[in-house]
Design a protein around this motif. Structure first.
Motif, PDB file in Angstrom:
ATOM      1  N   TYR A   1       6.904   9.137  -5.521  1.00  9.10           N
ATOM      2  CA  TYR A   1       5.644   9.863  -5.569  1.00  9.10           C
ATOM      3  C   TYR A   1       5.931  11.359  -5.659  1.00  9.10           C
ATOM      4  CZ  TYR A   1       3.182   5.603  -4.162  1.00  9.10           C
ATOM      5  OH  TYR A   1       2.652   4.342  -4.124  1.00  9.10           O
ATOM      6  N   SER A   2       4.877  12.132  -5.722  1.00 10.83           N
ATOM      7  CA  SER A   2       5.051  13.576  -5.664  1.00 10.83           C
ATOM      8  C   SER A   2       4.852  14.041  -4.223  1.00 10.83           C
ATOM      9  CB  SER A   2       4.039  14.279  -6.561  1.00 10.83           C
ATOM     10  OG  SER A   2       2.750  14.203  -6.002  1.00 10.83           O
TER      11      SER A   2
ATOM     12  N   GLN B   1      12.261  14.958  -0.527  1.00  8.32           N
ATOM     13  CA  GLN B   1      13.154  13.798  -0.526  1.00  8.32           C
ATOM     14  C   GLN B   1      12.366  12.506  -0.394  1.00  8.32           C
ATOM     15  OE1 GLN B   1      16.387  13.979   2.376  1.00  8.32           O
ATOM     16  NE2 GLN B   1      16.629  16.159   2.002  1.00  8.32           N
ATOM     17  N   ILE B   2      11.475  12.469   0.588  1.00  6.86           N
ATOM     18  CA  ILE B   2      10.684  11.266   0.817  1.00  6.86           C
ATOM     19  C   ILE B   2       9.913  10.913  -0.445  1.00  6.86           C
ATOM     20  CG2 ILE B   2       8.788  10.299   2.172  1.00  6.86           C
ATOM     21  CD1 ILE B   2       9.671  12.143   4.461  1.00  6.86           C
TER      22      ILE B   2
ATOM     23  N   LEU C   1       1.477  14.391   1.123  1.00  8.72           N
ATOM     24  CA  LEU C   1       0.588  15.183   1.971  1.00  8.72           C
ATOM     25  C   LEU C   1      -0.875  14.790   1.782  1.00  8.72           C
ATOM     26  CD1 LEU C   1       2.432  18.562   1.632  1.00  8.72           C
ATOM     27  CD2 LEU C   1       1.969  17.367   3.782  1.00  8.72           C
ATOM     28  N   TYR C   2      -1.135  13.977   0.758  1.00  7.30           N
ATOM     29  CA  TYR C   2      -2.489  13.438   0.647  1.00  7.30           C
ATOM     30  C   TYR C   2      -2.670  12.304   1.641  1.00  7.30           C
ATOM     31  CZ  TYR C   2      -6.286  10.552  -1.118  1.00  7.30           C
ATOM     32  OH  TYR C   2      -7.415   9.789  -1.219  1.00  7.30           O
ATOM     33  N   HIS C   3      -1.645  11.456   1.778  1.00 11.06           N
ATOM     34  CA  HIS C   3      -1.751  10.308   2.680  1.00 11.06           C
ATOM     35  C   HIS C   3      -1.526  10.687   4.135  1.00 11.06           C
ATOM     36  CE1 HIS C   3      -2.173   7.164  -0.341  1.00 11.06           C
ATOM     37  NE2 HIS C   3      -1.282   7.800  -1.073  1.00 11.06           N
TER      38      HIS C   3
ATOM     39  N   LYS D   1       0.841  -1.187   0.000  1.00  9.33           N
ATOM     40  CA  LYS D   1       0.000   0.000   0.000  1.00  9.33           C
ATOM     41  C   LYS D   1       0.882   1.244   0.000  1.00  9.33           C
ATOM     42  CE  LYS D   1      -2.635  -0.502   3.509  1.00  9.33           C
ATOM     43  NZ  LYS D   1      -3.705  -0.223   4.511  1.00  9.33           N
ATOM     44  N   PRO D   2       0.461   2.237  -0.785  1.00  6.40           N
ATOM     45  CA  PRO D   2       1.277   3.456  -0.908  1.00  6.40           C
ATOM     46  C   PRO D   2       1.643   4.065   0.436  1.00  6.40           C
ATOM     47  CG  PRO D   2      -0.503   3.503  -2.492  1.00  6.40           C
ATOM     48  CD  PRO D   2      -0.729   2.301  -1.648  1.00  6.40           C
ATOM     49  N   SER D   3       0.680   4.130   1.347  1.00  4.77           N
ATOM     50  CA  SER D   3       0.984   4.759   2.629  1.00  4.77           C
ATOM     51  C   SER D   3       2.046   3.960   3.390  1.00  4.77           C
ATOM     52  CB  SER D   3      -0.293   4.893   3.455  1.00  4.77           C
ATOM     53  OG  SER D   3      -0.690   3.644   3.953  1.00  4.77           O
TER      54      SER D   3
END
Lengths: 206, 206
Positions: free
Chosen positions: A44-45, A37-38, A50-52, A12-14
């Motif tokens: 990802y962007s 950096q992360i 900041l969406y997750h 999962k992306p998160s």
DNA sequence: GCAGTTGCTGACCGATCGGTCAATTACCGT
DNA sequence: ACGGTAATTGACCGATCGGTCAGCAACTGC
């Protein structure tokens, strides 16, 4: 098939983001790691990060919470128990397992616990460490005993993530080296936390 | 009177700045400390900081160099010496003195040696630590022996600056507590670095 | 076919970052 | 009185920081 069952599919992306963030926080430091950096490392962007996670601090919280939760759990289990030698030994082994399993998390809030003390999850970690100190060191403990506790804690956190590793890599999450590390860690920490008097070390250990 | 002779006059600005910067670097981390913060705490402007030091990195270099230089010095003295037990003991005590005197510097490049490894002075520090590891641990040393070294090093660096300090402040540069700390530290580190067998500890130490 | 949700992104924002520069002040020897 | 140097500063620079927001695909249930 609605979801990939067991084939090692994309995590999962998160979870990916948490893993990347944890590694960066532990090695570059929290303030030394940017969301950019992360995002770059994880592929990802910055906006996706900041969406997750609502904020950089929320990301840190999500990353550290499981470790500190389990830390509090095994500490409470020991404290509530009668303080037999067997219980102490069981706690010690559980603690070493925790150090090995969550070494990056531990390193993060051990080495940055001061600068991040106003982050709630880190404050909880500091409080739990303090509780452990009180449990390990009786109130009348000598300066040397308190020193021993601090050295065991900080030393383990440092060594398990030191990349130079003084000769051979113990930082690589190689399970094979971990099973070699565990008994040695238990031995050393036990020795540090036990009042020295006459430690019955069978000569075979050397 | 051209210069104030001994009356505790204002220290030289660059010394003040180094002292402030060291404290900030050790507690907030290098990347977590801004030139503006250093300037504010020291009571100067950011431009003044950059007048005395060419860059933030040059300031870090100036702050860490004395400690790492002396570290290399006492290590070389021991290595060049015949490796008698007395020489080993002398080195160990000199090392503990170094830890106590330069605790903030040691803490800085122990806990940030990975993220700052491309800063020349930190690279030198890492290299010196590696040399010490090789000197302390014979090449055939066991995993446990290497662990002991790492724990002694990282543990001491951590504990001497841990502000929570598990009960009583050893972080305050109170010379009185330092003289209490020194023998305890020597004892613990000696115990960690010595192949356990029969440590001749006079019973009076406990 | 279509509204709704989820995941993701680029453009953008104010703030702060480390660092440059010219101007100013204070003090020096002469 | 004066030239030179050391010390200090505010204004300013481009870059990056954490964070907001509107929009865009892709998939969903209906």
């Amino acid at each position: 098939m609605p979801a990939e069952p067991s084939v090692s599919a994309r995590a999962k992306p998160s979870d990916e983001l948490q893993a990347v963030a944890l590694e960066q926080f532990a090695t570059r430091g929290f303030s030394g790691t940017s969301l950019q950096q992360i995002a770059d490392v994880a592929g990802y962007s910055k906006s996706s990060v900041l969406y997750h996670f609502a904020s950089k601090e929320a990301l840190l919280d999500a990353v550290l919470t499981p470790a500190i939760d389990e830390f509090g759990r095994i500490l409470d289990a020991w404290i509530s128990d009668a303080s037999t030698d067997a219980a102490r030994q069981a706690f010690l082994e559980a603690f070493v397992d925790l150090l090995l399993r969550y070494r990056l998390e531990v390193h993060t809030f051990i080495s940055q616990g001061q600068s991040l003390e106003d982050v709630p999850v880190v404050a909880r970690a500091n409080a739990t460490i303090l509780r452990m100190a009180e449990a390990v060191c009786p109130p009348e403990a000598s300066v040397e005993d308190r020193l021993r506790f601090g050295i065991a804690l900080g030393g383990a956190a440092y060594t398990l993530t030191a990349d130079l590793t003084f000769g051979s890599g113990m930082t690589t999450d190689d399970a094979a080296t971990d099973v070699e590390l565990r008994p040695a860690l238990v031995h050393i920490i036990s020795e540090l936390l036990s009042p020295v008097p006459a430690h019955a070390v069978p000569a075979s250990t050397r």
